[in-house]
Enzyme design. Structure first.
Site, PDB file in Angstrom:
ATOM      1  N   GLN A  19       4.216   0.662   2.144  1.00  0.00           N
ATOM      2  CA  GLN A  19       4.466  -0.556   2.903  1.00  0.00           C
ATOM      3  C   GLN A  19       5.612  -1.323   2.247  1.00  0.00           C
ATOM      4  O   GLN A  19       5.560  -1.634   1.060  1.00  0.00           O
ATOM      5  CB  GLN A  19       3.206  -1.410   2.951  1.00  0.00           C
ATOM      6  N   ASP A  33       0.792  -1.227   0.000  1.00  0.00           N
ATOM      7  CA  ASP A  33       0.000   0.000   0.000  1.00  0.00           C
ATOM      8  C   ASP A  33       0.831   1.287   0.000  1.00  0.00           C
ATOM      9  O   ASP A  33       1.822   1.404   0.735  1.00  0.00           O
ATOM     10  CB  ASP A  33      -0.863   0.065   1.256  1.00  0.00           C
ATOM     11  N   GLU A  66     -10.496  -1.469   4.795  1.00  0.00           N
ATOM     12  CA  GLU A  66      -9.140  -0.945   4.987  1.00  0.00           C
ATOM     13  C   GLU A  66      -9.000   0.416   4.331  1.00  0.00           C
ATOM     14  O   GLU A  66      -9.825   0.832   3.513  1.00  0.00           O
ATOM     15  CB  GLU A  66      -8.100  -1.879   4.341  1.00  0.00           C
TER      16      GLU A  66
END
Length: 500
Positions: free
Chosen positions: A68, A52, A224
């Site tokens: 990430q 991400d 999310e």
């Protein structure tokens, strides 16, 4: 969720360090290295795992892309914040890792803002960068870090976590923005099957204000990576757009991103739609966890996403990196299709790296089509729809393979067909046709396609219909053809190389 907590167990132990590599060319290569799939304009790290986007913010002339990242291998794990900067959203410079795991756990996704007036008190009255992120240890909690040197080094707040876990297993991905009407910071965090909304005057002390989503939208998986922003509709009155990524449950299988249109009063988000309405940002397989940039100086709403899918992210065949971002996109709201929709287009900055323009206009039929070549291309095409059943563009075409991008007139669907995209098909879920509804009312289909070595991003009808798919073409699959099946159409096309 499989993508974060369970994915590591599902894919086995972490891989070791990859081969040495330099983005700019040269360096040391291994036999397994796959430079043919390294994108020209989409960001990919020099090596190792990425997922991400995090902390997207503009500050003092630079766009910051955190992400990430596993500094130690090409599988998910050791989650840290990687870091890259750009002055133009096209040419990215990768910097050292910004934040690594600590006693509170891994550094999961989050966001960053410019604390312009030093509301946090961290910067001695000067502006600085503040990041809110998820500390993922025994529980998931929200923590804070700050930077006084343009994001090059970060200090974690000694009082972390600033938002403790409220008793739910999935509690992550804080998105922060300044809400001028209420003169405070707003933070959204995904909490299982809903979004929690918090407020703060100083970025440190947070009060829960409301929640949204338990009875709205798609709930095929864990929610999310929320985002919330305001956009005008065709230049007129504004609506608020709430972004929620979900895994699994996407329309193409696996992970995807939905959105809600509505109103935000500084405390509560109220959706315009019915509870069971589902609006998808992108119906391709590979656009996940998008986040918008904070503090963009010209006021545009810009974002990018991770160009992968948790169905096969750990099996992507690139080496020594695994994971890329999409092209940055600029967002708008339009009612051109009859109802208000989110529209996306590649950022204007992409035009600055176009080169070697080729153009053609004429009749396309089963036996007559122009041919172009290239593996990093920006294509603009228009089709005068007629008697043909399907029309469109084949990219990454070779003797036996091609990725087909087209429009089915009877079904009124835009599609990407990657069933013949190359010898490499990643896994059994990968070869597929992905579609999105599109009504063409005036008989003209405009297409914009960014085909960048290992992926295609397709924008139709002013960005109202969008599909994004990863593909892995064979060497020599570098041709572009227009097509029309069972009929003929008038078409024109411009083809540009992407040469940053």
């Amino acid at each position: 969720m499989l993508g974060r907590r369970g994915f590591l167990a599902a894919t086995g132990a972490l891989a070791g360090l990859g081969a040495l590599h330099t983005i700019a060319g040269g360096g040391v290569a291994s036999a397994a290295e796959t430079p043919q799939w390294r994108p020209a304009v989409r960001f990919a790290p020099a090596r190792n795992w990425m997922n991400d986007p995090n902390g997207l913010v503009h500050f003092q002339g630079e766009y910051h892309l955190f992400f990430q990242y596993n500094p130690y291998g090409d599988q998910w794990g050791n989650m840290s914040w990687g870091h890259a900067v750009s002055s133009d959203l096209v040419r990215w410079q990768e910097l050292p890792v910004a934040m690594e795991p600590d006693e509170l756990g891994d550094i999961f996704s989050g966001s960053a803002v410019v604390d312009q007036n030093d509301s946090s008190g961290f910067f001695g009255g000067q502006p600085g960068l503040v990041a809110l992120y998820t500390s993922a240890g025994d529980t998931q909690q929200q923590s804070l870090a700050y930077s006084s040197d343009r994001g090059r080094t970060w200090t974690k707040y000694t009082g972390n976590p600033v938002i403790p876990n409220p008793g739910v297993p999935d509690f992550r991905d804080p998105k922060v923005f300044w809400h001028s009407p209420t003169n405070r910071w707003i933070l959204l965090v995904a909490a299982g099957d809903r979004i929690h909304i918090y407020g703060s005057t100083n970025l440190v002390e947070w009060e829960m204000l409301s929640e949204f989503g338990a009875d709205h939208g798609s709930h095929g998986g864990v929610w999310e990576c929320p985002d919330l922003f305001e956009l005008p509709v065709d230049g007129g009155p504004t609506r608020w757009v709430l972004i929620v990524s979900i895994n699994p449950g996407g329309p193409a299988g696996g992970s995807a991103t939905q959105y809600f249109l509505g109103d935000f009063d500084g405390t509560t988000f109220t959706s315009d739609g019915a509870p069971n309405d589902v609006l998808w940002v992108d119906r391709g397989s590979d656009f996940y966890a998008p986040q918008s940039f904070s503090d963009v100086p010209d006021g545009r709403r810009l974002w990018l996403g991770w160009m992968s899918n948790w169905n096969y992210a750990g099996e992507i065949p690139t080496d020594p990196w695994r994971g890329t971002m999409t092209t940055p996109r600029q967002l708008s709201l339009t009612a051109a299709g009859g109802s208000v929709q989110l529209a996306q287009q590649p950022v204007d900055e992409l035009a600055a790296v176009r080169a070697n323009r080729r153009a053609w206009s004429g009749i396309v039929s089963d036996g007559q089509t122009p041919e172009f070549a290239g593996t990093a291309l920006d294509l603009v095409a228009n089709f005068q729809l007629g008697a043909a059943e399907t029309v469109g563009v084949d990219v990454f075409a070779g003797p036996n393979h091609r990725t087909r991008i087209g429009y089915d007139l009877a079904a009124q669907e835009l599609f990407i067909d990657r069933t013949q995209s190359g010898t490499t098909q990643v896994n059994s879920t990968f070869p597929a046709v992905h579609t999105t509804p599109l009504t063409v009312s005036d008989g003209v289909l405009p297409l914009r396609i960014v085909a960048d070595r290992s992926g295609v991003e397709v924008f139709a009808a002013g960005g109202r219909a969008v599909l994004t798919d990863a593909v892995f073409p064979d060497d020599g699959s570098d041709k572009v053809h227009l097509f029309a099946t069972n009929g003929q159409v008038q078409a024109d096309i411009e083809v540009f190389d992407l040469a940053p």
